[in-house]
Scaffold this motif. Sequence first.
Motif, PDB file in Angstrom:
ATOM      1  N   GLY A 125       0.795  -1.220   0.000  1.00 14.72           N
ATOM      2  CA  GLY A 125       0.000   0.000   0.000  1.00 14.72           C
ATOM      3  C   GLY A 125       0.830   1.274   0.000  1.00 14.72           C
ATOM      4  N   ALA A 126       2.143   1.164   0.178  1.00 15.09           N
ATOM      5  CA  ALA A 126       3.011   2.342   0.072  1.00 15.09           C
ATOM      6  C   ALA A 126       3.143   2.720  -1.409  1.00 15.09           C
ATOM      7  CB  ALA A 126       4.386   2.042   0.668  1.00 15.09           C
ATOM      8  N   TRP A 127       3.730   3.867  -1.677  1.00 17.93           N
ATOM      9  CA  TRP A 127       3.938   4.342  -3.042  1.00 17.93           C
ATOM     10  C   TRP A 127       5.425   4.293  -3.380  1.00 17.93           C
ATOM     11  CZ3 TRP A 127      -0.142   5.547  -6.149  1.00 17.93           C
ATOM     12  CH2 TRP A 127      -1.384   5.703  -5.512  1.00 17.93           C
ATOM     13  N   MET A 128       5.763   3.761  -4.540  1.00 24.63           N
ATOM     14  CA  MET A 128       7.137   3.772  -5.046  1.00 24.63           C
ATOM     15  C   MET A 128       7.165   4.640  -6.289  1.00 24.63           C
ATOM     16  SD  MET A 128      10.282   2.728  -4.804  1.00 24.63           S
ATOM     17  CE  MET A 128      11.505   3.461  -5.900  1.00 24.63           C
ATOM     18  N   VAL A 129       7.957   5.720  -6.245  1.00 29.19           N
ATOM     19  CA  VAL A 129       8.021   6.681  -7.344  1.00 29.19           C
ATOM     20  C   VAL A 129       9.394   6.590  -8.005  1.00 29.19           C
ATOM     21  CG1 VAL A 129       7.821   9.110  -8.014  1.00 29.19           C
ATOM     22  CG2 VAL A 129       6.483   8.228  -6.067  1.00 29.19           C
ATOM     23  N   GLY A 130       9.407   6.325  -9.305  1.00 29.18           N
ATOM     24  CA  GLY A 130      10.674   6.222 -10.018  1.00 29.18           C
ATOM     25  C   GLY A 130      10.564   6.691 -11.447  1.00 29.18           C
ATOM     26  N   ASP A 131      11.721   6.692 -12.114  1.00 35.01           N
ATOM     27  CA  ASP A 131      11.755   7.069 -13.527  1.00 35.01           C
ATOM     28  C   ASP A 131      12.183   5.908 -14.413  1.00 35.01           C
ATOM     29  OD1 ASP A 131      14.451   7.099 -12.675  1.00 35.01           O
ATOM     30  OD2 ASP A 131      14.985   8.623 -14.151  1.00 35.01           O
ATOM     31  N   SER A 132      12.338   4.712 -13.815  1.00 37.52           N
ATOM     32  CA  SER A 132      12.733   3.538 -14.599  1.00 37.52           C
ATOM     33  C   SER A 132      11.908   2.328 -14.180  1.00 37.52           C
ATOM     34  CB  SER A 132      14.222   3.246 -14.420  1.00 37.52           C
ATOM     35  OG  SER A 132      14.455   2.711 -13.136  1.00 37.52           O
ATOM     36  N   LEU A 133      11.847   1.367 -15.067  1.00 35.19           N
ATOM     37  CA  LEU A 133      11.089   0.153 -14.802  1.00 35.19           C
ATOM     38  C   LEU A 133      11.629  -0.557 -13.561  1.00 35.19           C
ATOM     39  CD1 LEU A 133       8.858  -1.811 -15.595  1.00 35.19           C
ATOM     40  CD2 LEU A 133      10.491  -2.910 -17.162  1.00 35.19           C
ATOM     41  N   ARG A 134      12.963  -0.572 -13.365  1.00 33.03           N
ATOM     42  CA  ARG A 134      13.532  -1.295 -12.219  1.00 33.03           C
ATOM     43  C   ARG A 134      13.064  -0.691 -10.887  1.00 33.03           C
ATOM     44  NH1 ARG A 134      18.846   0.292 -14.335  1.00 33.03           N
ATOM     45  NH2 ARG A 134      19.243   2.352 -13.524  1.00 33.03           N
ATOM     46  N   ASP A 135      12.828   0.625 -10.844  1.00 31.67           N
ATOM     47  CA  ASP A 135      12.286   1.235  -9.623  1.00 31.67           C
ATOM     48  C   ASP A 135      10.907   0.652  -9.319  1.00 31.67           C
ATOM     49  OD1 ASP A 135      14.485   3.068  -9.436  1.00 31.67           O
ATOM     50  OD2 ASP A 135      13.456   4.452 -10.793  1.00 31.67           O
ATOM     51  N   LEU A 136      10.072   0.605 -10.353  1.00 30.05           N
ATOM     52  CA  LEU A 136       8.703   0.131 -10.170  1.00 30.05           C
ATOM     53  C   LEU A 136       8.679  -1.356  -9.830  1.00 30.05           C
ATOM     54  CD1 LEU A 136       6.908   2.023 -13.072  1.00 30.05           C
ATOM     55  CD2 LEU A 136       7.651   2.867 -10.842  1.00 30.05           C
ATOM     56  N   GLN A 137       9.562  -2.138 -10.455  1.00 31.09           N
ATOM     57  CA  GLN A 137       9.627  -3.580 -10.176  1.00 31.09           C
ATOM     58  C   GLN A 137      10.016  -3.835  -8.719  1.00 31.09           C
ATOM     59  OE1 GLN A 137      12.409  -4.460 -13.328  1.00 31.09           O
ATOM     60  NE2 GLN A 137      10.827  -5.442 -14.577  1.00 31.09           N
ATOM     61  N   ALA A 138      10.940  -3.049  -8.194  1.00 36.24           N
ATOM     62  CA  ALA A 138      11.334  -3.203  -6.786  1.00 36.24           C
ATOM     63  C   ALA A 138      10.139  -2.934  -5.878  1.00 36.24           C
ATOM     64  CB  ALA A 138      12.491  -2.270  -6.444  1.00 36.24           C
ATOM     65  N   GLY A 139       9.390  -1.879  -6.175  1.00 37.22           N
ATOM     66  CA  GLY A 139       8.214  -1.558  -5.382  1.00 37.22           C
ATOM     67  C   GLY A 139       7.130  -2.605  -5.481  1.00 37.22           C
ATOM     68  N   GLU A 140       6.866  -3.059  -6.697  1.00 37.93           N
ATOM     69  CA  GLU A 140       5.804  -4.049  -6.892  1.00 37.93           C
ATOM     70  C   GLU A 140       6.128  -5.363  -6.181  1.00 37.93           C
ATOM     71  OE1 GLU A 140       5.212  -4.076 -11.145  1.00 37.93           O
ATOM     72  OE2 GLU A 140       4.229  -2.099 -11.079  1.00 37.93           O
ATOM     73  N   ALA A 141       7.418  -5.689  -6.070  1.00 37.29           N
ATOM     74  CA  ALA A 141       7.825  -6.933  -5.400  1.00 37.29           C
ATOM     75  C   ALA A 141       7.437  -6.953  -3.923  1.00 37.29           C
ATOM     76  CB  ALA A 141       9.335  -7.142  -5.541  1.00 37.29           C
ATOM     77  N   VAL A 142       7.252  -5.775  -3.329  1.00 33.58           N
ATOM     78  CA  VAL A 142       6.877  -5.700  -1.913  1.00 33.58           C
ATOM     79  C   VAL A 142       5.484  -5.093  -1.714  1.00 33.58           C
ATOM     80  CG1 VAL A 142       9.250  -5.699  -1.052  1.00 33.58           C
ATOM     81  CG2 VAL A 142       8.148  -3.512  -1.597  1.00 33.58           C
ATOM     82  N   GLY A 143       4.708  -4.992  -2.794  1.00 33.97           N
ATOM     83  CA  GLY A 143       3.319  -4.566  -2.673  1.00 33.97           C
ATOM     84  C   GLY A 143       3.063  -3.075  -2.764  1.00 33.97           C
ATOM     85  N   CYS A 144       4.031  -2.308  -3.258  1.00 35.22           N
ATOM     86  CA  CYS A 144       3.836  -0.856  -3.405  1.00 35.22           C
ATOM     87  C   CYS A 144       3.019  -0.531  -4.651  1.00 35.22           C
ATOM     88  CB  CYS A 144       5.183  -0.137  -3.539  1.00 35.22           C
ATOM     89  SG  CYS A 144       6.214  -0.146  -2.072  1.00 35.22           S
ATOM     90  N   HIS A 145       2.317   0.607  -4.603  1.00 40.12           N
ATOM     91  CA  HIS A 145       1.716   1.189  -5.795  1.00 40.12           C
ATOM     92  C   HIS A 145       2.854   1.790  -6.618  1.00 40.12           C
ATOM     93  CE1 HIS A 145      -2.231   0.888  -3.929  1.00 40.12           C
ATOM     94  NE2 HIS A 145      -1.799   1.577  -2.898  1.00 40.12           N
ATOM     95  N   SER A 146       2.779   1.676  -7.941  1.00 38.01           N
ATOM     96  CA  SER A 146       3.836   2.163  -8.833  1.00 38.01           C
ATOM     97  C   SER A 146       3.491   3.522  -9.422  1.00 38.01           C
ATOM     98  CB  SER A 146       4.033   1.200 -10.003  1.00 38.01           C
ATOM     99  OG  SER A 146       4.470  -0.044  -9.548  1.00 38.01           O
ATOM    100  N   VAL A 147       4.479   4.425  -9.364  1.00 42.65           N
ATOM    101  CA  VAL A 147       4.335   5.735  -9.988  1.00 42.65           C
ATOM    102  C   VAL A 147       5.558   5.984 -10.857  1.00 42.65           C
ATOM    103  CG1 VAL A 147       4.210   8.233  -9.621  1.00 42.65           C
ATOM    104  CG2 VAL A 147       2.969   6.681  -8.094  1.00 42.65           C
ATOM    105  N   LEU A 148       5.321   6.254 -12.136  1.00 44.22           N
ATOM    106  CA  LEU A 148       6.392   6.631 -13.052  1.00 44.22           C
ATOM    107  C   LEU A 148       6.307   8.126 -13.307  1.00 44.22           C
ATOM    108  CD1 LEU A 148       8.675   5.541 -15.013  1.00 44.22           C
ATOM    109  CD2 LEU A 148       6.929   5.756 -16.810  1.00 44.22           C
ATOM    110  N   VAL A 149       7.412   8.822 -13.103  1.00 42.34           N
ATOM    111  CA  VAL A 149       7.477  10.247 -13.463  1.00 42.34           C
ATOM    112  C   VAL A 149       8.169  10.364 -14.811  1.00 42.34           C
ATOM    113  CG1 VAL A 149       7.338  11.154 -11.119  1.00 42.34           C
ATOM    114  CG2 VAL A 149       9.580  10.570 -12.080  1.00 42.34           C
TER     115      VAL A 149
END
Length: 182
Positions: A125-149
């Motif tokens: 349920g936390a938010w992971m904000v990144g500019d690359s796919l690897r940022d979002l993949q790290a967040g999704e692996a632990v249940g974060c919502h993904s945000v791409l800027v």
Amino acid sequence: MPTPDKLVILDRDGVINQDSDDYVKSLDEWLPYPSAIDAIARLSRAGWTVAVATNQSGIARGYYDEATLAAMHDRLEALVEAKGGEIRRIVHCPHGPDDGCDCRKPLPGLLEQIRQDLGMASLRGAWMVGDSLRDLQAGEAVGCHSVLVRTGKGERTLARGKGLERAWVFADLAAFADWLLA
């Protein structure tokens, strides 16, 4: 104690400051986006916990050292504090892509470190904000919502289009903060 539903984890280069294909190697080269500094402070003042998780393979490559990185992060924290905000935790991976660590994004090791440091049971349920796919993949692996800027490498990531099915897309960190705080 912070809760995942009020936690925002940020990548650094390309989200908070200008990125460089030649690496950000010195305090002089670390150029923050003023709107990102303001966004972090606004989130913090509104009760959100803000943390930063950043790959820094330039250390392993010998482009800069831990002291230089610490100076960049000290400057980041000072800028945010000057606006009345706080970054609760900054973690980094100093390893290169072939070092076999468990902290380099897209692996979730840095995010797990944040979870442990903040005393949280989960990051779901936390938010992971990144500019690359690897940022979002790290967040999704632990249940974060993904945000791409779209800043930094965000436009390139968006153009590739792969792996972004669950991602929210915003122009920059300030636009995400505006939406989250609305």
